[in-house]
Design a protein around this motif. Structure first.
Motif, PDB file in Angstrom:
ATOM      1  N   ALA A  22      47.779  44.428  39.044  1.00 20.87           N
ATOM      2  CA  ALA A  22      46.675  43.491  38.842  1.00 20.87           C
ATOM      3  C   ALA A  22      46.157  42.952  40.165  1.00 20.87           C
ATOM      4  O   ALA A  22      44.936  42.885  40.392  1.00 20.87           O
ATOM      5  CB  ALA A  22      47.134  42.353  37.930  1.00 20.87           C
ATOM      6  N   ALA A  23      47.062  42.578  41.054  1.00 15.48           N
ATOM      7  CA  ALA A  23      46.653  42.018  42.340  1.00 15.48           C
ATOM      8  C   ALA A  23      45.880  43.037  43.175  1.00 15.48           C
ATOM      9  O   ALA A  23      44.849  42.709  43.789  1.00 15.48           O
ATOM     10  CB  ALA A  23      47.878  41.528  43.110  1.00 15.48           C
ATOM     11  N   GLN A  24      46.353  44.277  43.195  1.00 18.78           N
ATOM     12  CA  GLN A  24      45.678  45.295  44.000  1.00 18.78           C
ATOM     13  C   GLN A  24      44.329  45.693  43.390  1.00 18.78           C
ATOM     14  O   GLN A  24      43.393  46.042  44.118  1.00 18.78           O
ATOM     15  CB  GLN A  24      46.584  46.512  44.169  1.00 18.78           C
ATOM     16  N   LEU A  25      44.227  45.647  42.073  1.00 23.66           N
ATOM     17  CA  LEU A  25      42.934  45.917  41.451  1.00 23.66           C
ATOM     18  C   LEU A  25      41.914  44.851  41.841  1.00 23.66           C
ATOM     19  O   LEU A  25      40.750  45.166  42.126  1.00 23.66           O
ATOM     20  CB  LEU A  25      43.092  45.969  39.926  1.00 23.66           C
ATOM     21  N   PRO A  45      45.715  34.678  41.290  1.00 24.38           N
ATOM     22  CA  PRO A  45      44.314  34.272  41.472  1.00 24.38           C
ATOM     23  C   PRO A  45      43.374  35.437  41.191  1.00 24.38           C
ATOM     24  O   PRO A  45      43.695  36.595  41.443  1.00 24.38           O
ATOM     25  CB  PRO A  45      44.257  33.857  42.947  1.00 24.38           C
ATOM     26  N   GLY A  46      42.218  35.115  40.649  1.00 20.22           N
ATOM     27  CA  GLY A  46      41.173  36.118  40.467  1.00 20.22           C
ATOM     28  C   GLY A  46      41.273  36.953  39.215  1.00 20.22           C
ATOM     29  O   GLY A  46      40.479  37.889  39.041  1.00 20.22           O
ATOM     30  N   VAL A  47      42.231  36.651  38.320  1.00 22.91           N
ATOM     31  CA  VAL A  47      42.358  37.416  37.088  1.00 22.91           C
ATOM     32  C   VAL A  47      42.058  36.529  35.885  1.00 22.91           C
ATOM     33  O   VAL A  47      42.058  35.298  35.981  1.00 22.91           O
ATOM     34  CB  VAL A  47      43.767  38.030  36.937  1.00 22.91           C
ATOM     35  N   SER A  48      41.820  37.175  34.748  1.00 19.62           N
ATOM     36  CA  SER A  48      41.633  36.459  33.488  1.00 19.62           C
ATOM     37  C   SER A  48      42.866  36.690  32.626  1.00 19.62           C
ATOM     38  O   SER A  48      43.086  37.815  32.152  1.00 19.62           O
ATOM     39  CB  SER A  48      40.389  36.965  32.755  1.00 19.62           C
TER      40      SER A  48
END
Length: 230
Positions: A22-25, A45-48
């Protein structure tokens, strides 16, 4: 598949390999739904955060309804109980089959029309070197991953005409909670495995072999099975 501006759903994204994926995406410019049984445990951070329990078909279908813009599904959530096939608890065997095979299949079925409707995309199934190597001590887990390998091959053929590629990631031991008892020198970095997986998705590779142990196991598939006890 171009990952910049892709819309990814990653199951089991609150820890381990899923968290790294998820982080790398996000770093690559994807929109990410970080799916977990308890979405409040997702702190990237930055995900839903998205509620998705792979053993609960209703939650899978609800997640597909919410993530209606998805173009990439990563079936990462997994379970290892240590159950053997003969002496192990059948409840544990059932849990592994549901988590490692049936759940990802239901997720793939639920998200395939979503991905197709958004112009096509990809599915990644996180498997194991034990998809091919089946020691008695991990018999239940190996059987579930072997089933998921067969699922990957069959759905790849079935989904190709719908503009959806299917990749299978095979890896032995990663430095995660699941392999906590494995010596450190036998484990690879989940961040490195995640990077290889994403490169494989971009290239449309059907199989991604993430470490040397896995490559050796794959090469040995044509060999004769070991002797059975007399």
């Amino acid at each position: 598949m171009e990952l910049k501006n892709a819309v990814a759903v990653v199951t089991g994204a609150n820890r381990g390999l899923g968290r790294h994926l998820a982080a790398q995406l996000v770093e690559r410019g994807s929109k990410v739904y970080a799916a977990a049984r308890r979405p409040e445990t997702v702190d990237l951070p930055g995900v839903s955060p998205l509620r998705l329990d792979v053993t609960d078909p209703e939650s899978i279908h609800e997640a597909a309804r919410i993530a209606s813009d998805a173009t990439l599904l990563i079936n990462n959530a997994g379970l290892a109980t240590g159950a053997t096939l003969i002496g192990g608890d059948l409840d544990d065997v059932h849990r592994e089959i549901m988590t490692n095979y049936v759940g990802p299949l239901i997720a793939t079925r639920a998200f395939a029309p979503v991905i197709e409707g958004n112009g096509g995309g990809a599915v990644l199934n996180v498997l194991s070197a034990l998809s091919w190597y089946h020691p008695a001590g991990a018999g239940s887990y190996a059987a579930s991953k072997a089933a998921a390998w067969a699922m990957s091959d069959a759905t790849r053929e079935e989904l190709a005409p719908r503009g959806i590629t299917v990749s299978a990631l095979h890896v032995a031991y990663m430095d995660t909670d699941m392999a906590a008892a494995v010596p450190a020198d036998q484990k690879v970095s989940p961040a490195d495995v995640a990077a290889q997986a994403l490169l494989g998705i971009e290239a449309g590779r059907p199989e991604i072999l993430a470490d040397e142990i896995t490559r050796q196991v794959k090469q040995g598939l044509a060999g004769t099975p070991g002797p059975t006890a007399a």
